[in-house]
Design an enzyme around this catalytic site. Sequence first.
Site, mmCIF file in Angstrom:
data_model
loop_
_atom_site.group_PDB
_atom_site.id
_atom_site.type_symbol
_atom_site.label_atom_id
_atom_site.label_comp_id
_atom_site.label_asym_id
_atom_site.label_seq_id
_atom_site.Cartn_x
_atom_site.Cartn_y
_atom_site.Cartn_z
ATOM 1 C CD GLU A 43 -8.139 -30.126 -63.731
ATOM 2 O OE1 GLU A 43 -7.502 -29.331 -63.030
ATOM 3 O OE2 GLU A 43 -9.126 -30.784 -63.300
ATOM 4 C CE LYS A 116 -8.302 -26.169 -60.504
ATOM 5 N NZ LYS A 116 -8.137 -27.647 -60.519
ATOM 6 C CB CYS A 153 -11.195 -28.728 -62.128
ATOM 7 S SG CYS A 153 -11.781 -30.230 -61.273
#
Length: 289
Positions: A43, A116, A153
């Site tokens: 990331e 995200k 993540c």
Amino acid sequence: MREVTLAAVQFACSWDIEANLATAERLVRQAAGRGAQVILLQELFATPYFCITEDPRHFALAAPADGNPLLARFAALARALGVVLPVSFFERAGPAHFNSLAMVDADGRVLGLYRKSHIPQGPGYEEKFYFSPGDSGFRVWDTAFGRIGAAICWDQWFPEAARALALAGAEMILYPTAIGSEPPQPDYDSQPHWETVMRGHAAANILPVVAANRIGTETQGDRSITFYGSSFVAGPTGGIVAKAPRDTEAVITATLDLDAAAELRRSWGLFRDRRPDLYRALLSLDGRS
């Protein structure tokens, strides 16, 4: 039989952005040299993990997806090597900012963006200061080496995200990651929990999962995080088939049969026996149906 070789790479990042990109390119080339066809970088690999503190100067790191030199560089690399290469980057879109991933196919085409969805907030992981919640929905792409779902993540802790990708037809799930120590609790180690939850996604959905995490200690102000690496590939029943060390630059690869995984999914009946009519509580925040 439809085999695919998956790879994850991990490395430490500094404020020398060109050095970070050169390291990423070197490790991608190394993975491709080992036969990898889908290669996952960590990331926000172009920079240190700037979310350790809230600093408005870091908004200058964001750039639009269109005409983005980072995406252009790694799209050219994917095309040259003939690999699928998801690229994590800090996206600016009008007045909004997102933690985004561009899915680059083996011919260098950017197939689309994922933004995200779950944005963490806590000491050392101050992401709500920088990122809006993603508005892309969970994305799955048909690539040269299979149908790929990706999340980022903190998304990896949510089984609903993995299941949504599996229901959309993902044959593998990729998670670029930046996670390590907790500044308020420096002796707490979340690595086993982090790994176990993603292995559970692999097992529950009967598909491979790849996670790529960074390494090294990064300091901003009075806070430091030591990232614990441990990038891994889990097979479709959740077993680890390749794993990197906690503190060493690494390239890991594993070859898996997507047709065998699909056959196993069908034979177990996990999707046949789902009862979405009973899952209404999932549509609420407080569990009330």
